[in-house]
Structures are given as C-alpha cells and as structure tokens.
Design a protein around this motif. Sequence first.
Motif, PDB file in Angstrom:
ATOM      1  N   ASN A 235       0.825  -1.210   0.000  1.00 12.97           N
ATOM      2  CA  ASN A 235       0.000   0.000   0.000  1.00 12.97           C
ATOM      3  C   ASN A 235       0.858   1.258   0.000  1.00 12.97           C
ATOM      4  O   ASN A 235       0.523   2.251  -0.653  1.00 12.97           O
ATOM      5  N   HIS A 236       1.962   1.207   0.731  1.00 10.04           N
ATOM      6  CA  HIS A 236       2.882   2.357   0.765  1.00 10.04           C
ATOM      7  C   HIS A 236       3.467   2.616  -0.617  1.00 10.04           C
ATOM      8  O   HIS A 236       3.512   3.770  -1.082  1.00 10.04           O
ATOM      9  N   ILE A 237       3.909   1.552  -1.283  1.00  9.83           N
ATOM     10  CA  ILE A 237       4.516   1.713  -2.614  1.00  9.83           C
ATOM     11  C   ILE A 237       3.467   2.190  -3.612  1.00  9.83           C
ATOM     12  O   ILE A 237       3.740   3.077  -4.437  1.00  9.83           O
ATOM     13  N   HIS A 238       2.269   1.625  -3.530  1.00  6.75           N
ATOM     14  CA  HIS A 238       1.202   2.054  -4.447  1.00  6.75           C
ATOM     15  C   HIS A 238       0.947   3.554  -4.306  1.00  6.75           C
ATOM     16  O   HIS A 238       0.861   4.275  -5.316  1.00  6.75           O
ATOM     17  N   GLN A 239       0.843   4.025  -3.063  1.00  3.85           N
ATOM     18  CA  GLN A 239       0.564   5.442  -2.863  1.00  3.85           C
ATOM     19  C   GLN A 239       1.736   6.304  -3.311  1.00  3.85           C
ATOM     20  O   GLN A 239       1.538   7.379  -3.902  1.00  3.85           O
ATOM     21  N   MET A 240       2.962   5.839  -3.057  1.00  7.73           N
ATOM     22  CA  MET A 240       4.144   6.574  -3.502  1.00  7.73           C
ATOM     23  C   MET A 240       4.159   6.687  -5.026  1.00  7.73           C
ATOM     24  O   MET A 240       4.434   7.764  -5.577  1.00  7.73           O
ATOM     25  N   ARG A 241       3.823   5.591  -5.707  1.00  4.41           N
ATOM     26  CA  ARG A 241       3.807   5.622  -7.167  1.00  4.41           C
ATOM     27  C   ARG A 241       2.639   6.466  -7.693  1.00  4.41           C
ATOM     28  O   ARG A 241       2.778   7.150  -8.714  1.00  4.41           O
ATOM     29  N   GLU A 242       1.501   6.436  -6.990  1.00  2.69           N
ATOM     30  CA  GLU A 242       0.390   7.314  -7.369  1.00  2.69           C
ATOM     31  C   GLU A 242       0.795   8.781  -7.249  1.00  2.69           C
ATOM     32  O   GLU A 242       0.502   9.604  -8.119  1.00  2.69           O
ATOM     33  N   ASP A 243       1.490   9.116  -6.164  1.00  2.00           N
ATOM     34  CA  ASP A 243       1.974  10.490  -5.997  1.00  2.00           C
ATOM     35  C   ASP A 243       2.946  10.850  -7.121  1.00  2.00           C
ATOM     36  O   ASP A 243       3.009  12.006  -7.555  1.00  2.00           O
ATOM     37  N   GLY A 244       3.692   9.844  -7.590  1.00  4.17           N
ATOM     38  CA  GLY A 244       4.655  10.074  -8.652  1.00  4.17           C
ATOM     39  C   GLY A 244       4.014  10.368  -9.997  1.00  4.17           C
ATOM     40  O   GLY A 244       4.703  10.798 -10.929  1.00  4.17           O
ATOM     41  N   PHE A 245       2.688  10.164 -10.093  1.00  3.05           N
ATOM     42  CA  PHE A 245       1.996  10.500 -11.332  1.00  3.05           C
ATOM     43  C   PHE A 245       2.209  11.963 -11.723  1.00  3.05           C
ATOM     44  O   PHE A 245       2.316  12.303 -12.909  1.00  3.05           O
ATOM     45  N   ASN A 465      -4.274   9.030 -12.950  1.00  2.12           N
ATOM     46  CA  ASN A 465      -3.660   8.024 -12.094  1.00  2.12           C
ATOM     47  C   ASN A 465      -4.512   6.748 -12.040  1.00  2.12           C
ATOM     48  O   ASN A 465      -5.595   6.679 -12.634  1.00  2.12           O
ATOM     49  N   VAL A 466      -4.023   5.748 -11.332  1.00  4.54           N
ATOM     50  CA  VAL A 466      -4.696   4.445 -11.310  1.00  4.54           C
ATOM     51  C   VAL A 466      -6.050   4.524 -10.618  1.00  4.54           C
ATOM     52  O   VAL A 466      -7.036   3.930 -11.073  1.00  4.54           O
ATOM     53  N   GLU A 467      -6.113   5.260  -9.505  1.00  7.04           N
ATOM     54  CA  GLU A 467      -7.382   5.334  -8.778  1.00  7.04           C
ATOM     55  C   GLU A 467      -8.454   6.037  -9.601  1.00  7.04           C
ATOM     56  O   GLU A 467      -9.642   5.720  -9.484  1.00  7.04           O
ATOM     57  N   SER A 468      -8.063   6.977 -10.447  1.00  9.74           N
ATOM     58  CA  SER A 468      -9.036   7.590 -11.361  1.00  9.74           C
ATOM     59  C   SER A 468      -9.570   6.548 -12.338  1.00  9.74           C
ATOM     60  O   SER A 468     -10.768   6.525 -12.642  1.00  9.74           O
ATOM     61  N   TYR A 469      -8.681   5.697 -12.832  1.00 11.46           N
ATOM     62  CA  TYR A 469      -9.134   4.638 -13.743  1.00 11.46           C
ATOM     63  C   TYR A 469     -10.099   3.699 -13.024  1.00 11.46           C
ATOM     64  O   TYR A 469     -11.114   3.274 -13.608  1.00 11.46           O
ATOM     65  N   ARG A 470      -9.807   3.400 -11.782  1.00 14.33           N
ATOM     66  CA  ARG A 470     -10.709   2.536 -11.001  1.00 14.33           C
ATOM     67  C   ARG A 470     -12.105   3.166 -10.904  1.00 14.33           C
ATOM     68  O   ARG A 470     -13.131   2.483 -11.030  1.00 14.33           O
TER      69      ARG A 470
END
Length: 492
Positions: A235-245, A465-470
């Motif tokens: 979850n930490h990596i996912h959020q870090m990569r989302e922020d990296g968008f 980002n990914v959560e927008s796609y979701r």
Amino acid sequence: MKSKVIDVAILGSGYGGLGMAAQLKRNNITNFQIFEKASALGGVWRDNIYPGAACDTQSHIYCFDYFPNLRVSRMYAGQQELLSYLQRLAQHFELDSHIQYDSEITKAVWNDAEHLWDLEIKNSAPVKAKVFVPAWGQLNKAVIPKFKGAESFKGAAFHSAEWDYSVELAGKKVISIGNAASAVQYIPEVAKVAAQLTVFQRSANWIMPRDQQIFSAEELDEFEANPETFFASRNHIHQMREDGFNRTQHGSDSQKEGMRIALEFLEKNIDDPDLRQKLTPDYEFGCKRILRTDDYYPALNRENVSLVTDGVAEITENAVITTAGEVIEADVIIYGTGFASQNFNGDLDIIGQQSTPLSEVWAEGAEAYLGLTVPAFNNMFIVYGPNTNLNHNSIVTMLEIQHQYIVDATKYILQNQVSLDVKAPIFTAYNDDIQVKMASSAFASDCSSWYKNAAGKVINNWPLNVESYRNYTQFNAEDYVVHVVTAHGEPV
C-alpha cells in the motif's frame, strides 16, 4: 460437426490472460478456455529471457491483490521469478486444465445470428464463445527496422525478445542497436563478457535509480507469517507511485523534481563530460518511458563499451556503418529495437457486426471505451487495450481493475442471456474526454515515443492516475445497447 460453445474465450496466458481466468474462477464462472499460441504459459515473462531481464516496477505491487507474491526475493524481481509467480497462480486456481497450448486463434468473427463469437483456432477445432477476451498485451511482437544490408550480415543477429543463448558473446565484438527499457538491462550483462560492446543510441533516456532491495530470510518469513506486513509495504509503494503521477504532468513541481533526481543520478555515475552530454535527454521528462536501473551508467564507463549517437546507414557482412561514415566491426548484432506497441489486434482478423474488420475501425489509431470495448464488437473485452498503459505505477493493478469489470459484464451477459454493444456516443465522449485530459500530460509533448501513433496521438497511455481509472471503470449496463437473445440464439 457442431462447434463447442463456451462462456468465455481468453486469448493469451500472460498476466492479462491468467489473471482474467483466475478472476472468473473466483467468481464461479468455470466454462472458459485460454487459447495460447505457444507451448507454455507466461507471455512476456516467458519470452523475454535476455540476461538481466527484470521488472522495473516494485514486485510488491506487481502481483494481484488476491494472490500476493509473499516470498518474492527482491523488490525488483527478475524474469524467472515473475514467470514462477504466474506458474503458481495457474496452479493455485487450477487453470492448467483450461489452457489449450499450441492453439493460436487465427480469426474471430461475431456471429450476428447466434450472438456468439466464432473462433478459428490453428491446429484445433473451431469454438464458439459468448464472451471474447483478447489479452495479448501491448509489448508482445518484436520489431526489427529494415536496415540496408542487414540480410548480408554473416555474424549472429537476433532481437532481445528472441535471445539466442547458443551465440557465444565472450570475447566477441557486439553491437546493440537500441538503448531503451530492455537494452539498459542486457547491456550491463553483455559488457561483462564482450571484448567490445558498441551501443547505438537514438535518443537518451531519463533514468531514475532503482535502488534494489534484496529481502532477508527473516523478512520473507515475516511476510508469509503476517501478510499484513507485506500489504503495508504494498500500500505504501502504491501510494508513492500514485503520488509520482504528477511527475508526468507538464511543468509541475514534481516533474522538475524528477528531472533533478535523474540528472543528479547521471552526473554521479558518468564522469566524462562528453559522454554525460550524450546521455542527457533533450525532451520533456515523462514524454518517453522513464527507466529505472542502477547498472546501465556504470556499464557505459567500462573501457570495452562505447556509445554511438549517429544512426545506422548500412549493415555489411561484418560491420555496421554509421550515418557519419564510421565503420564498426561486429561479430554479433543485438536488436533492442522494441515492439509493435500499437498493433493492438496483433495478426488476428477480428470481424464485428456486419462484417466490420477491427483493423479498419482502428486504421487511424486504436480506441476503446475504458480501453476495453468497441462499438459493433459485442461481448468483446480487451485486456490492456488502448490508453491503459502507465508510466508511473503497476500495470498489474490496471489489469485487476479491468478483470473485475469484465467479470461483472460477463455475469450480466450470462445471467440475462444478452449481448452487449457499447453505445457509440458513450464511446466517443469517453475517448474525447481522455484526449482532452492528455493535453496536460508529458506523454503528449513534442517527442517521438511508442505511446503515439503516426499522427502524434497518444493511444497507449492512460492520462490520469490508477485510482481515477478505477473510478471510471465500474460496469454499468446502461452504457450498452443490450440485445436479448432467444433460446435459438436469435436476438429479440
């Protein structure tokens, strides 16, 4: 002979196809078949066996949420470990009995009368399917440009995705034509054994440090005994990569920070100012794929490695001649020249309603609603289709979102005995919307990349980002023209 009718036909057994099958199983949909043209599963992780082949996305997010890769040995896993993950996924969900190997789907035709897909399969009897799921991916067909004289070369030559381990590289003069995502992984390995390695660079890469982490036995035991520790990391990596968008957005502070990190990494690793200049990109950060490697720059510092920024003019029986007239002798040529990334339907003839070929619909560039479905191609859902690629997070998360959508659509189709044809206005409005959103992205800036078609339109990447796609990708039957099918197969 009457064709067998199945609920779902899946093309391909990589992450996209196997994950689709696993989600069907998890949702009690069992009348499905995976058609795999090769003799083994694995997709790109079966095919790309070049030295150093690995994923440049962290392994804790490069697995499905419902099947975590708890004992993956390192943060950036290698080819063999990722292939092993897929093999275990297939075993866990008992998918092997659903996979038909050496069975290439050569033609898929929507049958308007029966509201089924008629599938022609090499070396096998034809099949009918209520739902068709092509999962061939975006990077599965190797491409070698047509270089003048290439056929006259008397040494060994092969594409990185078709690595020939029978060719001895030790003590040889090796040329790598290409320096992108695959090449930055195999070049350090080839440099260790070749007498001389010459790297042809068409354009410099924006490269970020990978900072590999190898997990201790104690850490792996902890992940397995207490999976919540693994998911905390995930979850930490996912959020870090989302922020990296935000690094992919024009002129953002995050983009400037990404440039700073990349340029500092370059300066730290390359002392020669001339070489450093050649390795400095002249295009916007994020316009092309951002690479992660700790080994590429050190390899270029070796005395037996040289970088050439001139193009290839001609290949002779024992050399490559540059556009500047330099003759570089070679025993082996490795083509790190990429893939037909926009050939979304591969070599397959897909024919929709009223004999409409998908290749014609996509003649000016592939488009799909949510990257999944196209008007007049009922009950066809593409995995990893147009505008679903990423440059900031894990594509496996995108696949899992798509798989859930397809499961929901398939349940609706099977329970209601219908076929679904996405409404043309919905399709058009969606694709217009994401292209508007693409305007703020570095993907759309002025550079050549595999994200764009010949007209300069970005047709591979997702602009948010990914959560927008979701949030976008929630099944709604109202997006479709719903055709109710009678017991005899005829639409009502």
